[in-house]
Enzyme design. Structure first.
Site, PDB file in Angstrom:
ATOM      1  N   LYS A  69       0.811  -1.223   0.000  1.00  0.00           N
ATOM      2  CA  LYS A  69       0.000   0.000   0.000  1.00  0.00           C
ATOM      3  C   LYS A  69       0.844   1.273   0.000  1.00  0.00           C
ATOM      4  CE  LYS A  69      -4.294  -1.783   0.655  1.00  0.00           C
ATOM      5  NZ  LYS A  69      -5.514  -1.453  -0.084  1.00  0.00           N
ATOM      6  N   THR A  91      -8.231   9.312   4.538  1.00  0.00           N
ATOM      7  CA  THR A  91      -8.607   8.037   3.937  1.00  0.00           C
ATOM      8  C   THR A  91      -9.334   7.192   4.958  1.00  0.00           C
ATOM      9  OG1 THR A  91      -7.823   6.179   2.591  1.00  0.00           O
ATOM     10  CG2 THR A  91      -6.532   6.726   4.545  1.00  0.00           C
ATOM     11  N   SER A  94      -8.850  -0.347   6.833  1.00  0.00           N
ATOM     12  CA  SER A  94      -8.786  -1.331   7.905  1.00  0.00           C
ATOM     13  C   SER A  94      -7.372  -1.513   8.414  1.00  0.00           C
ATOM     14  CB  SER A  94      -9.341  -2.684   7.427  1.00  0.00           C
ATOM     15  OG  SER A  94      -8.548  -3.179   6.359  1.00  0.00           O
ATOM     16  N   GLN A  99      -1.941   3.005   7.324  1.00  0.00           N
ATOM     17  CA  GLN A  99      -0.526   3.111   7.688  1.00  0.00           C
ATOM     18  C   GLN A  99       0.281   3.761   6.572  1.00  0.00           C
ATOM     19  OE1 GLN A  99       1.372  -0.385   9.767  1.00  0.00           O
ATOM     20  NE2 GLN A  99      -0.580  -1.328   9.222  1.00  0.00           N
ATOM     21  N   TYR A 131       2.784   7.002  13.333  1.00  0.00           N
ATOM     22  CA  TYR A 131       3.258   7.823  12.216  1.00  0.00           C
ATOM     23  C   TYR A 131       2.704   9.248  12.275  1.00  0.00           C
ATOM     24  CZ  TYR A 131       4.774   3.394  10.100  1.00  0.00           C
ATOM     25  OH  TYR A 131       5.375   2.192   9.856  1.00  0.00           O
ATOM     26  N   GLY A 195      -9.256  -7.566  -2.839  1.00  0.00           N
ATOM     27  CA  GLY A 195     -10.281  -7.103  -1.918  1.00  0.00           C
ATOM     28  C   GLY A 195     -10.972  -5.917  -2.564  1.00  0.00           C
ATOM     29  N   GLY A 197      -9.562  -4.180  -4.939  1.00  0.00           N
ATOM     30  CA  GLY A 197      -9.241  -4.253  -6.363  1.00  0.00           C
ATOM     31  C   GLY A 197      -8.086  -3.395  -6.830  1.00  0.00           C
ATOM     32  N   GLY A 198      -7.520  -2.568  -5.959  1.00  0.00           N
ATOM     33  CA  GLY A 198      -6.437  -1.694  -6.390  1.00  0.00           C
ATOM     34  C   GLY A 198      -5.169  -2.428  -6.746  1.00  0.00           C
TER      35      GLY A 198
END
Length: 330
Positions: A69, A91, A94, A99, A131, A195, A197-198
């Protein structure tokens, strides 16, 4: 057998004249390179023998913040204007995209807001906070996520970054498979978990532009098989429940990534919860790689359908390794 291809095709029909160009992918890869790791590709003689295939694991669990990600988050933030950066980004996630946005925002000097559903693994929530992002909790459903996100936008003017249904995110995600194919150019196909789709859409773009007769496949928990059904039906389907150990794969496809998946994905393979857990354990025990359940879905699919993959060279995207060690399934 629980796997699907589009009703009007038996394999990928993605052409070089569809969607983002090869040069667009190369531009994004160059843009995000200073902010990400080039992750290694691992092999296992034991898993090759078990599967009957030659498997090449793209180790995105070793990416910054522990998942692929980071690629999409950096790509999306890098594309913002100075005015948008000044107002920050928001954003809903989950865990892993939250992160990624939190870390990318920190190193790129902007404010981040992250909406997280209740029940998110503690290790992921704690990392987002560490972060420096501002976390808002919500109920574990898409409506609650989107409502909380919109409230933050109304209050702060922050730019929304969708975890999977945004072209800049998809292009960033594609760079994992671009690197894999640069290292192993003669793969017969690449398997990625799906999941939202990205990742699968990015994988489809990369295999189309940089592979040589290279298929793109998706792997999905049977308990949340909306992508499987979407590809079969030709329209985006939803799930009535999200009861899967693969917490990163509970979301659904979107209007931007679904057409890419329709054109570029040959099949989506579904696996049961016990198969996901068994594959996760195999990766931990035999390869010494700490991966989360969502990562193990790709290996589970290859092991469940040996007739589809025997004798082939297969790339598998290990999507992440952010595991709550107090909640291991074995």
């Amino acid at each position: 057998m629980h796997f699907s291809t589009p009703d009007n095709q038996s394999s990928s029909t993605w052409g070089q004249d569809h969607g983002p160009s090869k040069s667009a992918l190369l531009d994004v890869a160059a843009r995000i390179k200073p902010w990400i790791h080039r992750t290694p590709v691992a092999t296992s003689r034991y898993l090759n023998e078990l599967s009957g295939a030659a498997l090449y694991f793209k180790c995105e669990q070793l990416q910054r913040m522990g998942a692929f990600k980071m690629r999409g988050a950096v790509s999306a933030i890098a594309a913002l204007t100075d005015q948008e950066r000044a107002r920050g980004v928001v954003t809903h996630s989950s865990g892993n995209f939250g992160q990624a946005v939190a870390l990318a925002s920190k190193i790129m000097g902007i404010k981040a807001y992250v909406v997280m559903p209740l029940g998110t693994p503690k290790v992921k929530r704690d990392a987002v906070l560490s972060y420096g992002a501002e976390v808002t909790d919500c109920a574990p459903n898409l409506w609650a996520r989107e409502t909380a996100t919109q409230e933050i936008i109304n209050k702060t003017g922050a730019t929304a970054l969708h975890p999977s249904n945004a072209m800049e995110v998809i292009l960033g995600n594609a760079t994992a498979t671009m690197e894999l194919l640069e290292e192993v150019p003669d793969l017969n196909g690449v398997m990625a978990p799906v999941g939202g789709g990205g990742l699968l859409a990015g994988t489809a773009l990369a295999t189309a532009h940089f592979g040589h007769n290279c298929h793109c496949w998706g792997a999905e928990p049977a308990a949340v098989d909306d992508a499987f059904r979407s590809l079969k039906m030709g329209s985006i389907q939803t799930n009535d429940q999200t009861n899967t150990i693969a917490d990163g794969l509970k979301t659904q496809l979107g209007s931007i990534n679904f057409p890419i998946i329709q054109n570029g994905v040959a099949s989506i393979f579904c696996v049961d919860e016990s198969e996901i857990i068994a594959s996760m354990r195999l990766l931990w025990e035999r390869t010494k790689m700490v991966v989360e359940p969502s990562s193990a879905v790709a290996l589970a699919a290859v092991l469940k359908y040996p007739a589809q993959f025997s004798g082939k060279k297969i790339g598998l995207i290990l999507s992440g390794g952010n595991v709550d060690l107090s909640q291991l399934p074995f």
